[in-house]
Motif scaffolding. Structure first.
Motif, mmCIF file in Angstrom:
data_model
loop_
_atom_site.group_PDB
_atom_site.id
_atom_site.type_symbol
_atom_site.label_atom_id
_atom_site.label_comp_id
_atom_site.label_asym_id
_atom_site.label_seq_id
_atom_site.Cartn_x
_atom_site.Cartn_y
_atom_site.Cartn_z
ATOM 1 N N GLY A 7 0.806 -1.214 0.000
ATOM 2 C CA GLY A 7 0.000 0.000 0.000
ATOM 3 C C GLY A 7 0.839 1.263 0.000
ATOM 4 O O GLY A 7 0.402 2.304 -0.497
ATOM 5 N N LEU A 43 -0.988 2.601 -3.327
ATOM 6 C CA LEU A 43 -2.036 3.592 -3.038
ATOM 7 C C LEU A 43 -1.683 4.989 -3.554
ATOM 8 O O LEU A 43 -2.519 5.631 -4.201
ATOM 9 C CB LEU A 43 -2.363 3.602 -1.546
ATOM 10 C CG LEU A 43 -3.039 2.315 -1.041
ATOM 11 C CD1 LEU A 43 -3.116 2.309 0.473
ATOM 12 C CD2 LEU A 43 -4.396 2.142 -1.658
ATOM 13 N N TRP A 54 -3.644 7.042 -6.626
ATOM 14 C CA TRP A 54 -4.105 8.425 -6.489
ATOM 15 C C TRP A 54 -3.557 9.282 -7.629
ATOM 16 O O TRP A 54 -4.288 10.081 -8.227
ATOM 17 C CB TRP A 54 -3.650 8.980 -5.139
ATOM 18 C CG TRP A 54 -3.906 10.437 -4.984
ATOM 19 C CD1 TRP A 54 -5.082 11.042 -4.649
ATOM 20 C CD2 TRP A 54 -2.958 11.494 -5.199
ATOM 21 N NE1 TRP A 54 -4.923 12.407 -4.629
ATOM 22 C CE2 TRP A 54 -3.626 12.716 -4.966
ATOM 23 C CE3 TRP A 54 -1.614 11.525 -5.553
ATOM 24 C CZ2 TRP A 54 -2.997 13.936 -5.082
ATOM 25 C CZ3 TRP A 54 -0.992 12.749 -5.669
ATOM 26 C CH2 TRP A 54 -1.681 13.935 -5.436
ATOM 27 N N PRO A 95 -6.856 4.244 3.137
ATOM 28 C CA PRO A 95 -5.451 4.111 2.724
ATOM 29 C C PRO A 95 -4.468 4.591 3.791
ATOM 30 O O PRO A 95 -3.404 3.993 3.983
ATOM 31 C CB PRO A 95 -5.354 4.980 1.472
ATOM 32 C CG PRO A 95 -6.742 5.046 0.950
ATOM 33 C CD PRO A 95 -7.633 4.992 2.145
ATOM 34 N N TRP A 96 -4.812 5.638 4.501
ATOM 35 C CA TRP A 96 -3.941 6.129 5.569
ATOM 36 C C TRP A 96 -3.867 5.123 6.710
ATOM 37 O O TRP A 96 -2.821 4.935 7.332
ATOM 38 C CB TRP A 96 -4.445 7.471 6.089
ATOM 39 C CG TRP A 96 -4.360 8.544 5.054
ATOM 40 C CD1 TRP A 96 -5.382 9.039 4.299
ATOM 41 C CD2 TRP A 96 -3.185 9.241 4.642
ATOM 42 N NE1 TRP A 96 -4.909 10.000 3.445
ATOM 43 C CE2 TRP A 96 -3.569 10.149 3.637
ATOM 44 C CE3 TRP A 96 -1.854 9.186 5.021
ATOM 45 C CZ2 TRP A 96 -2.662 10.982 3.006
ATOM 46 C CZ3 TRP A 96 -0.940 10.022 4.392
ATOM 47 C CH2 TRP A 96 -1.351 10.911 3.407
ATOM 48 N N ARG A 114 -10.088 -1.319 -7.611
ATOM 49 C CA ARG A 114 -9.932 -0.721 -6.281
ATOM 50 C C ARG A 114 -10.641 -1.565 -5.231
ATOM 51 O O ARG A 114 -10.128 -1.769 -4.132
ATOM 52 C CB ARG A 114 -10.478 0.705 -6.273
ATOM 53 C CG ARG A 114 -10.042 1.470 -5.037
ATOM 54 C CD ARG A 114 -10.631 2.839 -4.942
ATOM 55 N NE ARG A 114 -10.325 3.678 -6.079
ATOM 56 C CZ ARG A 114 -10.658 4.965 -6.146
ATOM 57 N NH1 ARG A 114 -11.284 5.536 -5.137
ATOM 58 N NH2 ARG A 114 -10.370 5.675 -7.196
ATOM 59 N N ARG A 117 -8.310 -3.198 -2.313
ATOM 60 C CA ARG A 117 -8.569 -2.750 -0.942
ATOM 61 C C ARG A 117 -9.212 -3.847 -0.105
ATOM 62 O O ARG A 117 -8.998 -3.918 1.098
ATOM 63 C CB ARG A 117 -9.398 -1.474 -0.957
ATOM 64 C CG ARG A 117 -8.555 -0.330 -1.543
ATOM 65 C CD ARG A 117 -9.187 0.993 -1.439
ATOM 66 N NE ARG A 117 -8.300 1.991 -2.018
ATOM 67 C CZ ARG A 117 -8.474 3.279 -1.879
ATOM 68 N NH1 ARG A 117 -9.484 3.736 -1.181
ATOM 69 N NH2 ARG A 117 -7.641 4.115 -2.436
#
Length: 149
Positions: free
Chosen positions: A15, A19, A23, A46-47, A120, A124
């Motif tokens: 990630g 990620l 973006w 994502p964070w 996605r 995810r």
């Protein structure tokens, strides 16, 4: 179990690269759906993945570092337990449990919102499974509640 944990940690670490690239690709190719906005928890996910990956890496590094340090000093105390100085390291998995649950919540919210494409959703979803797999292995190793005992 160690292999499952390592694979889960590698998936979470992916990630850090994928990620931000996703973006950037959405920014360049304007692939966002302006009328479909994912919920806040889905945008936060994502964070959370980056955070849980970093915390689990620190945890494993602390465990391995402590074991290697004891081995080089020819101490066998690590086989029977760890010192109280390691408490900060063992708090990290306790912090990761709610993060993993938030990741699962974020993925579920993102799937339901209709704002995510298939790629996605799958990636995810894989990140959520990896987070849960890491937490399950730590639970099997009795390392989730260690600081509370």
């Amino acid at each position: 179990q160690l292999v499952i944990f390592a694979i889960g940690l590698l998936v979470l670490a992916s990630g850090l690269l994928l990620l931000p690239l996703g973006w950037l690709a959405r920014l360049i190719f304007k692939k966002n759906h302006p009328h479909r906005k994912p919920p806040f928890i889905a945008n936060l996910m994502p964070w959370l993945v980056v955070l849980i990956g970093a915390l689990l890496t620190l945890f494993m590094g602390g465990i391995l570092g402590s074991a290697l340090s004891a081995a080089f000093r020819e101490e066998l105390t690590f086989l029977s337990g760890v010192s109280r100085d390691m408490l900060a390291v063992f708090v990290l998995p306790v912090i990761c449990v709610p993060l993993a649950l938030l990741i699962v919540w974020g993925v579920a919210a993102g799937w339901r919102s209709g704002a995510w494409g298939l790629g996605r959703k799958l990636y995810r979803g894989l990140l959520a499974v990896a987070a849960l797999a890491c937490m399950t292995v730590l639970a099997l190793w009795n390392m989730l509640l260690t600081p509370l005992l």
